[in-house]
Design a protein around this motif. Structure first.
Motif, PDB file in Angstrom:
ATOM      1  N   ASP A   1       0.909  -1.187  -0.133  1.00  0.00           N
ATOM      2  CA  ASP A   1       0.038   0.000   0.050  1.00  0.00           C
ATOM      3  C   ASP A   1       0.926   1.523  -0.033  1.00  0.00           C
ATOM      4  OD1 ASP A   1      -2.429  -1.138  -0.021  1.00  0.00           O
ATOM      5  OD2 ASP A   1      -2.617  -1.619   2.102  1.00  0.00           O
ATOM      6  N   LEU A   2       2.080   1.240   0.987  1.00  0.00           N
ATOM      7  CA  LEU A   2       2.604   2.468   1.108  1.00  0.00           C
ATOM      8  C   LEU A   2       3.570   2.749  -0.228  1.00  0.00           C
ATOM      9  CD1 LEU A   2       3.924   1.897   4.799  1.00  0.00           C
ATOM     10  CD2 LEU A   2       2.227   3.637   3.864  1.00  0.00           C
ATOM     11  N   MET A   3       4.001   1.615  -1.002  1.00  0.00           N
ATOM     12  CA  MET A   3       4.813   1.956  -2.158  1.00  0.00           C
ATOM     13  C   MET A   3       3.726   2.321  -3.465  1.00  0.00           C
ATOM     14  SD  MET A   3       7.568   1.009  -3.778  1.00  0.00           S
ATOM     15  CE  MET A   3       8.355   0.970  -5.507  1.00  0.00           C
ATOM     16  N   ARG A   4       2.491   2.058  -3.271  1.00  0.00           N
ATOM     17  CA  ARG A   4       1.636   2.507  -4.371  1.00  0.00           C
ATOM     18  C   ARG A   4       1.356   4.220  -3.969  1.00  0.00           C
ATOM     19  NH1 ARG A   4      -4.212   2.190  -4.001  1.00  0.00           N
ATOM     20  NH2 ARG A   4      -3.943   0.453  -2.212  1.00  0.00           N
ATOM     21  N   PHE A   5       1.369   4.479  -2.549  1.00  0.00           N
ATOM     22  CA  PHE A   5       1.136   5.819  -2.203  1.00  0.00           C
ATOM     23  C   PHE A   5       2.374   6.542  -2.426  1.00  0.00           C
ATOM     24  CE2 PHE A   5      -2.377   4.210   0.702  1.00  0.00           C
ATOM     25  CZ  PHE A   5      -3.329   4.156  -0.393  1.00  0.00           C
ATOM     26  N   GLY A   6       3.661   6.027  -2.586  1.00  0.00           N
ATOM     27  CA  GLY A   6       4.622   6.766  -2.831  1.00  0.00           C
ATOM     28  C   GLY A   6       5.212   7.072  -1.593  1.00  0.00           C
ATOM     29  N   ILE A   7       4.964   6.576  -0.496  1.00  0.00           N
ATOM     30  CA  ILE A   7       5.660   6.918   0.812  1.00  0.00           C
ATOM     31  C   ILE A   7       7.139   6.118   1.008  1.00  0.00           C
ATOM     32  CG2 ILE A   7       5.075   6.688   3.561  1.00  0.00           C
ATOM     33  CD1 ILE A   7       2.155   7.087   2.700  1.00  0.00           C
ATOM     34  N   ILE A   8       7.116   5.163   0.465  1.00  0.00           N
ATOM     35  CA  ILE A   8       8.411   4.404   0.510  1.00  0.00           C
ATOM     36  C   ILE A   8       8.959   4.131  -0.953  1.00  0.00           C
ATOM     37  CG2 ILE A   8       7.745   3.117   2.539  1.00  0.00           C
ATOM     38  CD1 ILE A   8       7.447   0.580   0.899  1.00  0.00           C
ATOM     39  N   ASP A   9       9.895   3.968  -1.022  1.00  0.00           N
ATOM     40  CA  ASP A   9      10.828   3.752  -2.182  1.00  0.00           C
ATOM     41  C   ASP A   9      11.096   2.325  -2.877  1.00  0.00           C
ATOM     42  OD1 ASP A   9      11.703   6.696  -2.634  1.00  0.00           O
ATOM     43  OD2 ASP A   9      12.278   6.187  -0.507  1.00  0.00           O
ATOM     44  N   THR A  10      11.165   1.285  -2.026  1.00  0.00           N
ATOM     45  CA  THR A  10      11.418   0.082  -2.344  1.00  0.00           C
ATOM     46  C   THR A  10      11.034  -0.796  -1.361  1.00  0.00           C
ATOM     47  OG1 THR A  10      13.562   0.631  -3.392  1.00  0.00           O
ATOM     48  CG2 THR A  10      13.454  -1.451  -3.294  1.00  0.00           C
TER      49      THR A  10
END
Length: 323
Positions: free
Chosen positions: A259-268
């Motif tokens: 989810d966080l990858m999809r929101f751009g909050i994490i990178d990898t």
């Protein structure tokens, strides 16, 4: 790496039953008799257990991922340090009040290069969990982190943060010594670094206790880690006055790496061995080390001003994009 009897989560019961049968058959095989038939049955059950495990982990719910992230046998900060950091020299104390064992930090070498490591340590036994306060830091822990980051910046040494905490310690003594201010100062220190910093969420990334050292140029997450402003239980207590609705809260909070990858909050997202990092800690740590190394390599060519600018813009951009 510590070795203990395997612990199973509730949803892993089908795998636990199959692996228990395998162990029983191996005991029979050791005693002798019907060796060929026993070996065939063991092979059949191993294949079935592997398939069952794969099916379970391909369809994990956010709540199940939360359970995996909190697994007691999951590799922790000191496991990573022991495996990937050479010549590690731990430093203690905040030079203001005392030392805090929930946050460990020091200097060493990562693949031949100098590095500063700061991380939350939960502990792996009853004794060490109490010593490290289950990874929940007091103000002196964050002030120690600030001291180490400022030292690393002075000597042009990159910073690696290993995040694994349910949140900062909420006790009265912590509040009396300025918990909120210490977290804010630590976050500010991350933003002001002129050297590259990379953060990896190992298990739980809880609230300000996590962001205090995770405000980095690159934020990585283990595949089955979670990262959120509050725990599912805490959110359920606030929203519904019922902590038993934690599963519902976990689903709606969007706390998984995916989810966080999809929101751009994490990178990898760092992939884990089938069944989670606790099943093969060595493989999980090696994979994470490769991803960490690649992240630092991407940042190596930038000067200090650009490193700061990129980091600030990264966090200012969160929430501005289309979700």
């Amino acid at each position: 790496m510590r070795k203990t009897m395997r612990s199973y989560l509730d949803f892993e019961k089908p795998v636990a039953e199959l692996e228990a049968k395998i162990e029983e058959l191996r005991a029979v095989q050791t005693e002798g008799g019907g060796e060929v038939q026993v070996e065939e049955e063991i092979s059949r059950l191993e294949a079935k257990a592997s398939q069952t495990l794969q099916e379970l982990y391909q369809t994990l719910t956010p709540w199940q991922k939360t359970q995996v992230a909190r697994h007691p046998q999951r590799p922790h900060c000191l496991d990573f340090v022991a495996a990937i950091i050479d010549d590690f020299v731990p430093l203690a104390g905040d030079r203001k009040f005392s030392d805090d064992d929930a946050i460990v930090g020091g200097f060493g070498r990562f693949r031949g290069e100098s590095i500063c490591v700061i991380g939350h340590e939960k502990g792996s036994t009853t004794e060490t969990r109490l010593k490290h306060n289950f990874g929940m830091a007091r103000p002196e822990g964050y002030r120690k982190a600030v001291r180490l980051m400022e030292m690393a910046d002075r000597f042009d040494i990159p910073v690696l943060a290993l995040v694994d905490t349910a949140g900062a310690y909420p006790g009265i003594d912590a509040e009396e010594r300025g918990q909120a201010e210490a977290i804010a100062r630590s976050t500010e220190a991350c933003l002001n670094l002129g050297v590259p910093n990379v953060a990896l969420v190992l298990g739980e990334g809880g609230s300000g206790g996590a962001i205090a050292i995770a405000t980095a140029n690159r934020v990585l997450m283990m595949e089955h880690a979670i990262y959120s402003v509050i725990s599912p239980e805490g959110a359920a207590s606030i929203l519904w006055h019922d902590s038993t609705k934690a599963q519902e809260a976990a689903t709606n909070m969007k706390i998984t790496a995916q989810d966080l990858m999809r929101f751009g909050i994490i990178d990898t997202i760092v992939s884990e061995p089938m069944g989670g990092a606790h099943r093969d800690p060595r493989a999980a740590i090696e994979k994470a080390a490769d991803t960490i190394a690649a992240s630092f390599a991407e940042l190596k060519s930038y000067d200090r001003d650009m490193i700061r600018k990129m980091r600030r813009e990264k966090f200012l951009a969160i929430g501005r994009g289309k979700l």
